[in-house]
Design an enzyme around this catalytic site. Sequence first.
Site, PDB file in Angstrom:
ATOM      1  N   TYR A 147     -27.037  38.213   3.088  1.00  0.00           N
ATOM      2  CA  TYR A 147     -26.364  39.504   2.890  1.00  0.00           C
ATOM      3  C   TYR A 147     -27.338  40.490   2.263  1.00  0.00           C
ATOM      4  CZ  TYR A 147     -23.019  43.062   1.414  1.00  0.00           C
ATOM      5  OH  TYR A 147     -22.342  44.249   1.232  1.00  0.00           O
ATOM      6  N   ASP A 242     -35.419  40.252  -0.448  1.00  0.00           N
ATOM      7  CA  ASP A 242     -34.262  40.908  -1.033  1.00  0.00           C
ATOM      8  C   ASP A 242     -33.925  40.173  -2.317  1.00  0.00           C
ATOM      9  OD1 ASP A 242     -31.880  41.913  -1.830  1.00  0.00           O
ATOM     10  OD2 ASP A 242     -30.876  41.741   0.111  1.00  0.00           O
ATOM     11  N   LYS A 270     -28.634  45.101  -9.094  1.00  0.00           N
ATOM     12  CA  LYS A 270     -27.887  44.262 -10.038  1.00  0.00           C
ATOM     13  C   LYS A 270     -28.491  44.254 -11.459  1.00  0.00           C
ATOM     14  CE  LYS A 270     -25.264  42.114  -6.473  1.00  0.00           C
ATOM     15  NZ  LYS A 270     -25.495  41.529  -5.189  1.00  0.00           N
TER      16      LYS A 270
HETATM   17  C1  LIG Z   1     -25.444  42.467  -3.905  1.00  0.00           C
HETATM   18  C2  LIG Z   1     -26.511  42.355  -2.909  1.00  0.00           C
HETATM   19  C3  LIG Z   1     -26.861  43.438  -2.093  1.00  0.00           C
HETATM   20  C4  LIG Z   1     -26.108  44.733  -2.053  1.00  0.00           C
HETATM   21  O1  LIG Z   1     -26.168  45.413  -3.251  1.00  0.00           O
HETATM   22  P1  LIG Z   1     -25.054  46.565  -3.530  1.00  0.00           P
HETATM   23  O2  LIG Z   1     -25.466  47.125  -4.852  1.00  0.00           O
HETATM   24  O3  LIG Z   1     -23.744  45.844  -3.535  1.00  0.00           O
HETATM   25  O4  LIG Z   1     -25.152  47.551  -2.433  1.00  0.00           O
HETATM   26  C5  LIG Z   1     -27.963  43.293  -1.264  1.00  0.00           C
HETATM   27  N1  LIG Z   1     -28.649  42.133  -1.225  1.00  0.00           N
HETATM   28  C6  LIG Z   1     -28.320  41.080  -1.983  1.00  0.00           C
HETATM   29  C7  LIG Z   1     -29.138  39.842  -1.914  1.00  0.00           C
HETATM   30  C8  LIG Z   1     -27.227  41.148  -2.839  1.00  0.00           C
HETATM   31  O5  LIG Z   1     -26.892  40.080  -3.559  1.00  0.00           O
END
Ligand SMILES: *Cc1c(COP(=O)(O)O)cnc(C)c1O
Length: 434
Positions: A147, A242, A270
């Site tokens: 994701y 990511d 985050k």
């Molecule tokens: C949470 C998350 C996202 C998206 O971040 P948002 O701040 O919710 O847009 C992208 N990549 C990873 C790996 C995530 O855990």
Amino acid sequence: MTRAPRQAAAAALAAARRVIPGGVNSPVRAFGAVGGAPPFLVRGRGAELIDTEGHSLIDCVLAYGPLILGHGHPAVTRALRGQLLRGTAFGGPTEAETRLAERIVAAVPSVEMVRLVNSGTEATMSAVRLARAATGREKIVKFDGGYHGHSDGLLAAAGSGVATLGLPGSPGVPAGTVADTIVVPFNDLKAVEGAFEAQGERIAAVLVEPVAGNMGVVPPRAGYLAGLRALTLRWGALLVFDEVMTGFRVAWGGAQALFGVRPDLTCLGKVIGGGLPVGAYGGSRALMEQVAPAGPVYQAGTLSGNPLAVAAGLATLEALADGRAYAALEAAGARLERGLREAAAAAGIALTVNRVGSMLTPFFHPGPVEDYAQARRADRARFAQVHRGWLAAGVFWPPSQFEAGFLSTAHDAATVDRVAAAFATALGAAAGPP
Ligand SMILES: *Cc1c(COP(=O)(O)O)cnc(C)c1O
């Protein structure tokens, strides 16, 4: 052991559903996969949350990862209060943005320059644009169950809420957009090699969560990340980590520091926002100077580098900077992992706990769970049953088999033991007749 039904939560959800799709502003917060209404939350302190019904919950959601110091850490609160009085948004640069960028650059091995954005979605979307611009290629390799936020091109075979809802992708995403997204299974180097052999000269980047967190936690196999590095180098594609979830979570410097593999671009979010909306993407000076206004790759944001978000992020990173927190987080994670395993063994229930540091997922599956196909074989009905029992016993855990649970520095050994004990209680109830 079940408490009175959550009537206030049910009423709050009904009211929310009249004006907000599904009653929630992000699908993962809904309880569709586990049943019942989510607790409506009022306040948090340390590892504890209080809901509208006055229940005290141990928080293992932690806003889906950002709150590595728990709720209301004094340094974060102080920084926010100070900034609040000085102003909440300026349409000009602040020195705090430079300090946050300096912290990130000093910590994350592959990052020499960084651009702040407002969310992880923006970070990955922008990193993909930059990777395409830098290589002059269009295709992106991502992983089944990975994701990367909700931008169109990355919603193919996505994890997190997309997986929880069992969606193949999303209506509204043009076929042409995802046509440039190649999806292969995680932890399978041969599959990536195959993608490169088929159309390697058209692949701009491999985009990977170095520790998958959105199909539940799935660590990389030994040598997997190094293998991705070698393949991308061989084919002239960029490797994009990511680290929105793993950055400053699994280690100071993120998964790339933990596993010793340097990507070309890194996405963050985050933890670096300390509970406020922040994202970031960074890499080498040569790559990042292609971003506007230094270069031609356009990317912008009215509230990017927002002073409140930067204050919370900077205070969070400063509290983590001496590295001691990570030893404590590892110990807490190991303690919870052990507690969950022991509870499952005692109940005679097959369980695989995947964990890296303070992020972990109990899969109701004998294991191993090394990719999304295996994660999907977990017993989700059992997860739902145990989740209900866990909540009734006072633990707020993400309401899906395909999410990571988190611990913070506010989760001491006694708190962790209460999470494990509540899990044992929930398992006992779930092992009996339905
Ligand atoms: C949470 C998350 C996202 C998206 O971040 P948002 O701040 O919710 O847009 C992208 N990549 C990873 C790996 C995530 O855990």
